[in-house]
Motif scaffolding. Structure first.
Motif, PDB file in Angstrom:
ATOM      1  N   ASN A   1       7.398   3.195 -17.226  1.00 53.38           N
ATOM      2  CA  ASN A   1       5.997   3.203 -16.784  1.00 53.38           C
ATOM      3  C   ASN A   1       5.500   4.608 -16.431  1.00 53.38           C
ATOM      4  N   PHE A   2       6.332   5.615 -16.645  1.00 54.48           N
ATOM      5  CA  PHE A   2       5.959   6.998 -16.326  1.00 54.48           C
ATOM      6  C   PHE A   2       5.242   7.594 -17.539  1.00 54.48           C
ATOM      7  N   HIS A   3       3.920   7.768 -17.408  1.00 53.35           N
ATOM      8  CA  HIS A   3       3.119   8.252 -18.529  1.00 53.35           C
ATOM      9  C   HIS A   3       2.296   9.462 -18.089  1.00 53.35           C
TER      10      HIS A   3
ATOM     11  N   PRO B   1      -1.019  11.848  -9.733  1.00 53.94           N
ATOM     12  CA  PRO B   1      -1.694  13.141  -9.780  1.00 53.94           C
ATOM     13  C   PRO B   1      -0.981  14.158  -8.897  1.00 53.94           C
ATOM     14  N   GLY B   2      -0.748  15.317  -9.424  1.00 62.34           N
ATOM     15  CA  GLY B   2      -0.039  16.363  -8.699  1.00 62.34           C
ATOM     16  C   GLY B   2       1.397  16.543  -9.147  1.00 62.34           C
ATOM     17  N   PHE B   3       1.924  15.586  -9.910  1.00 65.65           N
ATOM     18  CA  PHE B   3       3.296  15.726 -10.400  1.00 65.65           C
ATOM     19  C   PHE B   3       3.449  17.005 -11.222  1.00 65.65           C
ATOM     20  N   GLU B   4       2.358  17.448 -11.848  1.00 68.94           N
ATOM     21  CA  GLU B   4       2.435  18.659 -12.658  1.00 68.94           C
ATOM     22  C   GLU B   4       2.790  19.885 -11.825  1.00 68.94           C
TER      23      GLU B   4
ATOM     24  N   GLY C   1       7.206  11.565  -5.337  1.00 67.93           N
ATOM     25  CA  GLY C   1       5.809  11.810  -5.674  1.00 67.93           C
ATOM     26  C   GLY C   1       4.794  11.207  -4.727  1.00 67.93           C
ATOM     27  N   HIS C   2       5.240  10.522  -3.682  1.00 64.54           N
ATOM     28  CA  HIS C   2       4.290   9.902  -2.752  1.00 64.54           C
ATOM     29  C   HIS C   2       3.833  10.849  -1.646  1.00 64.54           C
ATOM     30  N   GLN C   3       4.525  11.969  -1.468  1.00 64.83           N
ATOM     31  CA  GLN C   3       4.069  13.044  -0.590  1.00 64.83           C
ATOM     32  C   GLN C   3       4.048  14.307  -1.445  1.00 64.83           C
TER      33      GLN C   3
ATOM     34  N   ILE D   1       0.878  -1.167   0.000  1.00 62.23           N
ATOM     35  CA  ILE D   1       0.000   0.000   0.000  1.00 62.23           C
ATOM     36  C   ILE D   1       0.912   1.212   0.000  1.00 62.23           C
ATOM     37  N   ASN D   2       0.542   2.240  -0.759  1.00 61.80           N
ATOM     38  CA  ASN D   2       1.418   3.407  -0.819  1.00 61.80           C
ATOM     39  C   ASN D   2       1.086   4.395   0.297  1.00 61.80           C
ATOM     40  N   ALA D   3       1.403   5.659   0.089  1.00 61.44           N
ATOM     41  CA  ALA D   3       1.238   6.652   1.154  1.00 61.44           C
ATOM     42  C   ALA D   3      -0.147   7.283   1.173  1.00 61.44           C
ATOM     43  N   VAL D   4      -1.142   6.621   0.554  1.00 59.23           N
ATOM     44  CA  VAL D   4      -2.473   7.211   0.453  1.00 59.23           C
ATOM     45  C   VAL D   4      -3.084   7.505   1.829  1.00 59.23           C
TER      46      VAL D   4
END
Length: 287
Positions: free
Chosen positions: A187-189, A170-173, A141-143, A114-117
């Motif tokens: 896998n980075f799309h 989401p939010g990387f932008e 990108g997890h925080q 499970i990630n940092a959700v």
């Protein structure tokens, strides 16, 4: 010998990993016996910080909390002298746990995690002196809220920013405009991107000057100064591929402070390939 004056800041996911080596992945309703196992702190930024600590000082920023599993994470990170900046030390929720099975004959891994959700924090948790003495920043990108705020601060203070683009989040932008080195996986799309050509175009349009896309054992593709090129990855007999990308990023952060972009990528590839010859994410450091 460690260059102890150099400090890297790594922002993102902190997990506890239970890693098993086995002859195969179990089938449905099957029990198997592992031939080896390891317990270590994990996550992209975490493994990168540990790798970076092999040569330098590393600070890891994320969430661990006060659950009893904290002790396992802290003990492992203290072994490698990684400085911990826990952004929510009173959190009662257990830290993310990953269970990994590494196939003995191929080194391939199967992961349940499970990630940092459940452990997201806002930028108001960032200490005012977070960048004091820092020479390079990596964001996985997890925080995202924290990563975006620190990326902006780092840019303003002329501190290079690296992203571990394992996958689009989401939010990387909000982070990318402040990035100096985008080191991504195949896998980075980003939105609307279906292949590496489109990914390079997307990141170049944002203004990122140094872009690389890793492809496992296949050559690394990179773009710098308006030119595309590639770097071969060393061939090894893989025992365990777990964390190789994370180790690559930690090594890259070390080498980019002293070498050109292509040379840093090549050196990091050698370290990551070498790490695959050892079981777990730490034993390569003990050779």
């Amino acid at each position: 010998m460690r260059q102890k004056s150099i400090l890297g800041l790594f922002i993102g996911l902190i997990t506890i990993d239970f890693i098993y080596q086995a002859k195969s992945v179990p089938r449905s309703n099957q029990k198997i016996v592992a031939t080896d196992y390891a317990v270590a702190a994990g996550g992209p930024a975490t493994n990168a910080a540990v790798a970076f600590s092999y040569w330098n000082r590393a600070k890891l920023t994320g969430v661990i909390g006060s659950h009893s599993l904290r002790n396992l994470i802290v003990a492992d990170l203290e072994t490698y002298q990684v400085i911990i900046e826990d952004l929510n030390p009173t959190q009662l929720e257990p830290p993310p746990v990953s269970s990994i099975i590494v196939t003995e004959t191929t080194g391939e891994r199967a992961v349940v995690s499970i990630n940092a959700v459940k452990t997201q924090v806002t930028r108001d948790r960032i200490p005012e002196d977070i960048l004091q003495g820092v020479d390079i920043v990596l964001i996985d990108g997890h925080q995202m809220a924290v990563g975006s705020a620190i990326a902006q601060q780092a840019k303003a203070n002329h501190i290079p920013v690296v992203i571990d683009g394992g996958s689009w989040k989401p939010g990387f932008e909000t982070v990318l405009p402040f990035v100096d080195y985008a080191v991504c996986s195949a896998n980075f799309h980003p939105p609307g991107c279906k292949n590496t050509t489109e990914v390079f175009a997307y990141l170049t349009d944002i203004g990122i000057p140094h872009i690389a896309i890793t492809q496992g054992e296949n050559p690394i593709q990179y773009h710098v100064n308006g030119k595309y090129n590639s770097i071969a990855v060393p061939e090894v007999k893989a025992v365990d591929t777990l964390g190789a990308g994370d180790i690559f990023h930690g090594a890259f952060c070390h080498y980019i402070l002293q070498a050109s972009f292509p040379d840093a990528l090549a050196a990091a590839a050698r370290i990551a390939a070498s790490s695959c010859e050892f079981f777990g994410t730490r034993r390569w450091m003990q050779q």
